[in-house]
Design an enzyme around this catalytic site. Sequence first.
Site, PDB file in Angstrom:
ATOM      1  N   CYS A 126      44.662  44.507  44.812  1.00  0.00           N
ATOM      2  CA  CYS A 126      43.743  44.006  43.785  1.00  0.00           C
ATOM      3  C   CYS A 126      43.883  42.500  43.686  1.00  0.00           C
ATOM      4  CB  CYS A 126      44.071  44.655  42.436  1.00  0.00           C
ATOM      5  SG  CYS A 126      43.024  44.092  41.078  1.00  0.00           S
ATOM      6  N   HIS A 168      37.471  51.675  42.166  1.00  0.00           N
ATOM      7  CA  HIS A 168      38.352  50.567  41.783  1.00  0.00           C
ATOM      8  C   HIS A 168      37.627  49.593  40.853  1.00  0.00           C
ATOM      9  CE1 HIS A 168      41.639  47.562  42.920  1.00  0.00           C
ATOM     10  NE2 HIS A 168      40.737  46.811  42.310  1.00  0.00           N
ATOM     11  N   GLU A 169      36.408  49.206  41.228  1.00  0.00           N
ATOM     12  CA  GLU A 169      35.694  48.209  40.431  1.00  0.00           C
ATOM     13  C   GLU A 169      35.215  48.790  39.100  1.00  0.00           C
ATOM     14  OE1 GLU A 169      36.049  45.236  41.244  1.00  0.00           O
ATOM     15  OE2 GLU A 169      36.802  45.684  43.247  1.00  0.00           O
ATOM     16  N   HIS A 172      38.002  48.811  36.624  1.00  0.00           N
ATOM     17  CA  HIS A 172      38.194  47.507  35.979  1.00  0.00           C
ATOM     18  C   HIS A 172      37.350  47.392  34.712  1.00  0.00           C
ATOM     19  CE1 HIS A 172      40.864  44.967  38.278  1.00  0.00           C
ATOM     20  NE2 HIS A 172      40.239  45.200  39.411  1.00  0.00           N
TER      21      HIS A 172
END
Length: 214
Positions: A126, A168-169, A172
């Site tokens: 990351c 993953h995004e 966030h």
Amino acid sequence: MAPPLPRAPLAERIEELLAPGGPLPIVAAGDPVLRAGTVRYDGQLGPALLARFVEALRITMHAAPGVGLAAPQVGVELRIAVVEDPAPVPEEVRVARGRVPQPFRVLVNPSYEPVGGGRAAFFEGCLSVPGWQAVVARHAEVRLTGEDEHGRPLDEVFTGWPARIVQHETDHLDGLLYLDRAELRSLSANAAVAERWAQPTPREAARALGFELP
């Protein structure tokens, strides 16, 4: 203790962020903005400012370099992320990880849900946790819904590495870091990953470091 000073309106803060030009500073783990979650994008920036912000995210992602970047990673609590992956990897890695090129795209108000029960575990890093990687077991296939930067609906199924990127995004945007989902026994410095665990899959790392793969 004095109350905290009121923050400037979001559009003003983004104008200030964009003013210097070039790549934006990436926020590192430990900053509360990465844990606070985001608000839905609902025209807060207006089309012109949104386009400039998206372009700044793209430039910052390329400069890092990375394959995705979410707005909180540059200090902005909006539910917006960008992704792009040229996938410059050997054929063996491409096959093992399902890593295929992905064009640049903007994810606005995205959310995902698993498709089936398959899981895939690979080392993941990351931009907000520089210098480290860890094995994360993620859904092998997900359905992503949301919009693009023009308000057009997005409803697409992603598999393999592209599925990992959008999870993953989107995480966030929910205040999650990949470390929240990682096998912490696998946590490795980038140099150790390159030297010891550069195989297409993390099987050898699991045996040597003592963790299980799904």
